[in-house]
Motif scaffolding. Sequence first.
Motif, PDB file in Angstrom:
ATOM      1  N   LEU A  29       0.830  -1.209   0.000  1.00 43.86           N
ATOM      2  CA  LEU A  29       0.000   0.000   0.000  1.00 43.86           C
ATOM      3  C   LEU A  29       0.869   1.265   0.000  1.00 43.86           C
ATOM      4  O   LEU A  29       0.366   2.366   0.224  1.00 43.86           O
ATOM      5  CB  LEU A  29      -0.925   0.002   1.223  1.00 43.86           C
ATOM      6  N   GLY A  30       2.166   1.093  -0.234  1.00 39.25           N
ATOM      7  CA  GLY A  30       3.066   2.257  -0.301  1.00 39.25           C
ATOM      8  C   GLY A  30       3.099   3.023   1.012  1.00 39.25           C
ATOM      9  O   GLY A  30       3.151   4.250   1.024  1.00 39.25           O
ATOM     10  N   GLN A  31       3.035   2.305   2.131  1.00 37.53           N
ATOM     11  CA  GLN A  31       2.929   2.995   3.423  1.00 37.53           C
ATOM     12  C   GLN A  31       4.284   3.403   3.998  1.00 37.53           C
ATOM     13  O   GLN A  31       5.017   2.574   4.549  1.00 37.53           O
ATOM     14  CB  GLN A  31       2.151   2.101   4.404  1.00 37.53           C
ATOM     15  N   ASN A  32       4.601   4.654   3.832  1.00 40.31           N
ATOM     16  CA  ASN A  32       5.749   5.273   4.505  1.00 40.31           C
ATOM     17  C   ASN A  32       5.174   6.499   5.198  1.00 40.31           C
ATOM     18  O   ASN A  32       4.805   7.472   4.541  1.00 40.31           O
ATOM     19  CB  ASN A  32       6.828   5.688   3.507  1.00 40.31           C
ATOM     20  N   PHE A  33       5.062   6.404   6.515  1.00 36.95           N
ATOM     21  CA  PHE A  33       4.322   7.436   7.236  1.00 36.95           C
ATOM     22  C   PHE A  33       5.212   8.603   7.645  1.00 36.95           C
ATOM     23  O   PHE A  33       6.393   8.434   7.953  1.00 36.95           O
ATOM     24  CB  PHE A  33       3.667   6.834   8.484  1.00 36.95           C
ATOM     25  N   LEU A  34       4.599   9.779   7.678  1.00 41.97           N
ATOM     26  CA  LEU A  34       5.270  10.975   8.192  1.00 41.97           C
ATOM     27  C   LEU A  34       4.767  11.192   9.609  1.00 41.97           C
ATOM     28  O   LEU A  34       3.574  11.417   9.807  1.00 41.97           O
ATOM     29  CB  LEU A  34       4.881  12.196   7.348  1.00 41.97           C
ATOM     30  N   LEU A  35       5.687  11.102  10.573  1.00 43.70           N
ATOM     31  CA  LEU A  35       5.252  11.210  11.966  1.00 43.70           C
ATOM     32  C   LEU A  35       5.582  12.578  12.569  1.00 43.70           C
ATOM     33  O   LEU A  35       5.189  12.869  13.697  1.00 43.70           O
ATOM     34  CB  LEU A  35       5.902  10.095  12.803  1.00 43.70           C
ATOM     35  N   GLU A  57      -7.853  14.716   0.536  1.00 43.26           N
ATOM     36  CA  GLU A  57      -6.571  14.070   0.815  1.00 43.26           C
ATOM     37  C   GLU A  57      -6.644  12.593   0.450  1.00 43.26           C
ATOM     38  O   GLU A  57      -7.585  11.896   0.843  1.00 43.26           O
ATOM     39  CB  GLU A  57      -6.218  14.199   2.305  1.00 43.26           C
ATOM     40  N   ILE A  58      -5.647  12.135  -0.295  1.00 41.76           N
ATOM     41  CA  ILE A  58      -5.586  10.717  -0.644  1.00 41.76           C
ATOM     42  C   ILE A  58      -4.603  10.030   0.300  1.00 41.76           C
ATOM     43  O   ILE A  58      -3.476  10.502   0.489  1.00 41.76           O
ATOM     44  CB  ILE A  58      -5.109  10.537  -2.119  1.00 41.76           C
ATOM     45  N   GLY A  59      -5.038   8.937   0.896  1.00 39.87           N
ATOM     46  CA  GLY A  59      -4.154   8.130   1.735  1.00 39.87           C
ATOM     47  C   GLY A  59      -3.746   8.794   3.038  1.00 39.87           C
ATOM     48  O   GLY A  59      -2.561   9.042   3.257  1.00 39.87           O
ATOM     49  N   PRO A  60      -4.704   9.076   3.934  1.00 38.52           N
ATOM     50  CA  PRO A  60      -4.343   9.725   5.206  1.00 38.52           C
ATOM     51  C   PRO A  60      -3.548   8.831   6.146  1.00 38.52           C
ATOM     52  O   PRO A  60      -2.851   9.338   7.029  1.00 38.52           O
ATOM     53  CB  PRO A  60      -5.706  10.067   5.818  1.00 38.52           C
ATOM     54  N   GLY A  61      -3.665   7.495   5.981  1.00 36.29           N
ATOM     55  CA  GLY A  61      -2.951   6.595   6.903  1.00 36.29           C
ATOM     56  C   GLY A  61      -3.356   6.897   8.327  1.00 36.29           C
ATOM     57  O   GLY A  61      -4.542   7.077   8.634  1.00 36.29           O
ATOM     58  N   SER A  79     -10.874  12.844   3.445  1.00 35.51           N
ATOM     59  CA  SER A  79      -9.768  11.930   3.137  1.00 35.51           C
ATOM     60  C   SER A  79     -10.297  10.602   2.635  1.00 35.51           C
ATOM     61  O   SER A  79     -11.360  10.145   3.056  1.00 35.51           O
ATOM     62  CB  SER A  79      -8.912  11.691   4.388  1.00 35.51           C
ATOM     63  N   LEU A  80      -9.507  10.014   1.741  1.00 31.38           N
ATOM     64  CA  LEU A  80      -9.868   8.713   1.182  1.00 31.38           C
ATOM     65  C   LEU A  80      -8.734   7.738   1.430  1.00 31.38           C
ATOM     66  O   LEU A  80      -7.606   7.967   0.972  1.00 31.38           O
ATOM     67  CB  LEU A  80     -10.091   8.852  -0.336  1.00 31.38           C
ATOM     68  N   GLU A  81      -9.016   6.679   2.181  1.00 27.36           N
ATOM     69  CA  GLU A  81      -7.969   5.725   2.560  1.00 27.36           C
ATOM     70  C   GLU A  81      -8.404   4.309   2.174  1.00 27.36           C
ATOM     71  O   GLU A  81      -9.550   3.926   2.375  1.00 27.36           O
ATOM     72  CB  GLU A  81      -7.725   5.821   4.078  1.00 27.36           C
ATOM     73  N   ASP A 107     -10.798   3.044  -2.768  1.00 25.82           N
ATOM     74  CA  ASP A 107      -9.610   3.022  -3.625  1.00 25.82           C
ATOM     75  C   ASP A 107      -9.556   4.285  -4.490  1.00 25.82           C
ATOM     76  O   ASP A 107     -10.457   4.524  -5.308  1.00 25.82           O
ATOM     77  CB  ASP A 107      -9.667   1.768  -4.513  1.00 25.82           C
ATOM     78  N   ALA A 108      -8.491   5.070  -4.308  1.00 24.44           N
ATOM     79  CA  ALA A 108      -8.369   6.344  -5.018  1.00 24.44           C
ATOM     80  C   ALA A 108      -8.298   6.165  -6.533  1.00 24.44           C
ATOM     81  O   ALA A 108      -8.627   7.077  -7.282  1.00 24.44           O
ATOM     82  CB  ALA A 108      -7.127   7.088  -4.533  1.00 24.44           C
ATOM     83  N   LEU A 109      -7.873   4.994  -6.979  1.00 29.07           N
ATOM     84  CA  LEU A 109      -7.740   4.799  -8.421  1.00 29.07           C
ATOM     85  C   LEU A 109      -9.105   4.680  -9.099  1.00 29.07           C
ATOM     86  O   LEU A 109      -9.258   5.011 -10.257  1.00 29.07           O
ATOM     87  CB  LEU A 109      -6.917   3.539  -8.716  1.00 29.07           C
ATOM     88  N   ALA A 128      -1.681  15.379  -0.662  1.00 34.79           N
ATOM     89  CA  ALA A 128      -1.412  13.979  -0.305  1.00 34.79           C
ATOM     90  C   ALA A 128       0.073  13.712  -0.173  1.00 34.79           C
ATOM     91  O   ALA A 128       0.899  14.345  -0.840  1.00 34.79           O
ATOM     92  CB  ALA A 128      -1.972  13.042  -1.382  1.00 34.79           C
ATOM     93  N   ASN A 129       0.369  12.776   0.720  1.00 37.22           N
ATOM     94  CA  ASN A 129       1.654  12.093   0.697  1.00 37.22           C
ATOM     95  C   ASN A 129       1.331  10.802  -0.048  1.00 37.22           C
ATOM     96  O   ASN A 129       0.812   9.863   0.538  1.00 37.22           O
ATOM     97  CB  ASN A 129       2.121  11.853   2.141  1.00 37.22           C
ATOM     98  N   LEU A 130       1.575  10.811  -1.353  1.00 33.89           N
ATOM     99  CA  LEU A 130       1.026   9.751  -2.207  1.00 33.89           C
ATOM    100  C   LEU A 130       1.697   8.403  -1.993  1.00 33.89           C
ATOM    101  O   LEU A 130       2.918   8.339  -1.803  1.00 33.89           O
ATOM    102  CB  LEU A 130       1.191  10.143  -3.687  1.00 33.89           C
TER     103      LEU A 130
HETATM  104  N1  SAM Z   1      -0.745  10.487   4.774  1.00 36.89           N
HETATM  105  C1  SAM Z   1       0.013   9.559   5.585  1.00 36.89           C
HETATM  106  C2  SAM Z   1       1.328  10.198   5.993  1.00 36.89           C
HETATM  107  O1  SAM Z   1       1.684  11.209   5.379  1.00 36.89           O
HETATM  108  O2  SAM Z   1       1.958   9.689   6.909  1.00 36.89           O
HETATM  109  C3  SAM Z   1       0.272   8.229   4.860  1.00 36.89           C
HETATM  110  C4  SAM Z   1       0.980   8.341   3.539  1.00 36.89           C
HETATM  111  S1  SAM Z   1       1.481   6.779   2.871  1.00 36.89           S
HETATM  112  C5  SAM Z   1       2.829   7.296   1.830  1.00 36.89           C
HETATM  113  C6  SAM Z   1       0.256   6.439   1.615  1.00 36.89           C
HETATM  114  C7  SAM Z   1      -1.154   6.125   2.139  1.00 36.89           C
HETATM  115  O3  SAM Z   1      -1.989   5.857   1.002  1.00 36.89           O
HETATM  116  C8  SAM Z   1      -1.222   4.898   3.013  1.00 36.89           C
HETATM  117  O4  SAM Z   1      -1.995   5.210   4.162  1.00 36.89           O
HETATM  118  C9  SAM Z   1      -1.942   3.844   2.171  1.00 36.89           C
HETATM  119  O5  SAM Z   1      -2.686   2.915   2.911  1.00 36.89           O
HETATM  120  C10 SAM Z   1      -2.822   4.713   1.301  1.00 36.89           C
HETATM  121  N2  SAM Z   1      -3.191   4.103   0.007  1.00 36.89           N
HETATM  122  C11 SAM Z   1      -2.465   3.225  -0.735  1.00 36.89           C
HETATM  123  N3  SAM Z   1      -3.110   2.899  -1.858  1.00 36.89           N
HETATM  124  C12 SAM Z   1      -4.286   3.594  -1.834  1.00 36.89           C
HETATM  125  C13 SAM Z   1      -5.393   3.680  -2.730  1.00 36.89           C
HETATM  126  N4  SAM Z   1      -5.416   2.996  -3.863  1.00 36.89           N
HETATM  127  N5  SAM Z   1      -6.427   4.496  -2.391  1.00 36.89           N
HETATM  128  C14 SAM Z   1      -6.409   5.198  -1.228  1.00 36.89           C
HETATM  129  N6  SAM Z   1      -5.378   5.150  -0.354  1.00 36.89           N
HETATM  130  C15 SAM Z   1      -4.335   4.364  -0.650  1.00 36.89           C
END
Ligand code: SAM
Length: 288
Positions: A29-35, A57-61, A79-81, A107-109, A128-130
């Motif tokens: 899921l490309g999860q690299n979080f900003l803390l 916001e796409i992908g709030p995590g 936000s869409l997660e 799913d954002a796609l 977004a942090n995509l």
């Molecule tokens: N916004 C958070 C941050 O900055 O710490 C998380 C950013 S992380 C790089 C990408 C986020 O996008 C993850 O939470 C992941 O689960 C979500 N994500 C991945 N694919 C996605 C999709 N197709 N639609 C929506 N969210 C998605």
Amino acid sequence: MISNPNPGDPLPPLREVIKACGLHAKKSLGQNFLLDLNITRKIARAVPGLAKAHVIEIGPGPGGLTRGLLLEGAARVTSLEKDHRCRPALEDIAEAYPGRFRFQIGDALSINENSFLEDNSHPVHIAANLPYNIATPLLVKWLGLEPWPPFWESLTVMLQKEVALRLVAEASTKAYGRLSVLAQWRSTPKILFHVPPEAFTPKPKVTSSVMQIIPRLPKPDGLLSGDISGFTKVLFGQRRKTLRNVLKPLGDQVAEVLKDQNIDPGLRPENLTIDEIVALANAFKKSS
Ligand code: SAM
């Protein structure tokens, strides 16, 4: 006494949120979080007219950027997660910011972000942090919308530096290609700042960049995004070939069109400026 680095932040530190939600990062899921809220607040401040904005916001995590946006005064955030494990963290944010924040799991796609807009009272901005694995398809989707200008007034997004460089690349450089044309044809992409791998948890291998894309009206050339998208797919499909060869699938008139446009058929696709590419797409559209 330790002073609170984020006065006004009503929520627990992100590390605690991640632990409480059992949110171990998924690579798929490309999860690299900003803390660090200092970084997410800096990204938030870059969104134009934030106080009046409805930010999508796409992908709030766990909510790092979401909280940055709300702390910096965004009028509304939606936000869409995709990852349902984030639901409790996002519910807590909704409770802490009543009336200003909501979210969907999806799913954002495949979602049309336009459907999030209940009313038109706030200009819409995307931030977004995509997730890196879908950054390019999402950009292509947002840049390919019709009609233009689209429903969003700006994109402020974190992505891999290498993709950011492709978006802003000039002709005759290595990074120049289809993405540069799709972006620069009718928007102004700009790199705002770079963020080192150490800023993320887990730490990715590459540097990231925050960039901003503002739509602008293209010259009235009668082209739709589908025309540019299709033409650039052919054009940059085989970068090492000359124009004369790469454009062959477009028909018998290639030599004539290139001559009319005063373009050397021995050039390679990356040597063409955006204006030349748009003129060629137009000429092939008219001649087909
Ligand atoms: N916004 C958070 C941050 O900055 O710490 C998380 C950013 S992380 C790089 C990408 C986020 O996008 C993850 O939470 C992941 O689960 C979500 N994500 C991945 N694919 C996605 C999709 N197709 N639609 C929506 N969210 C998605």
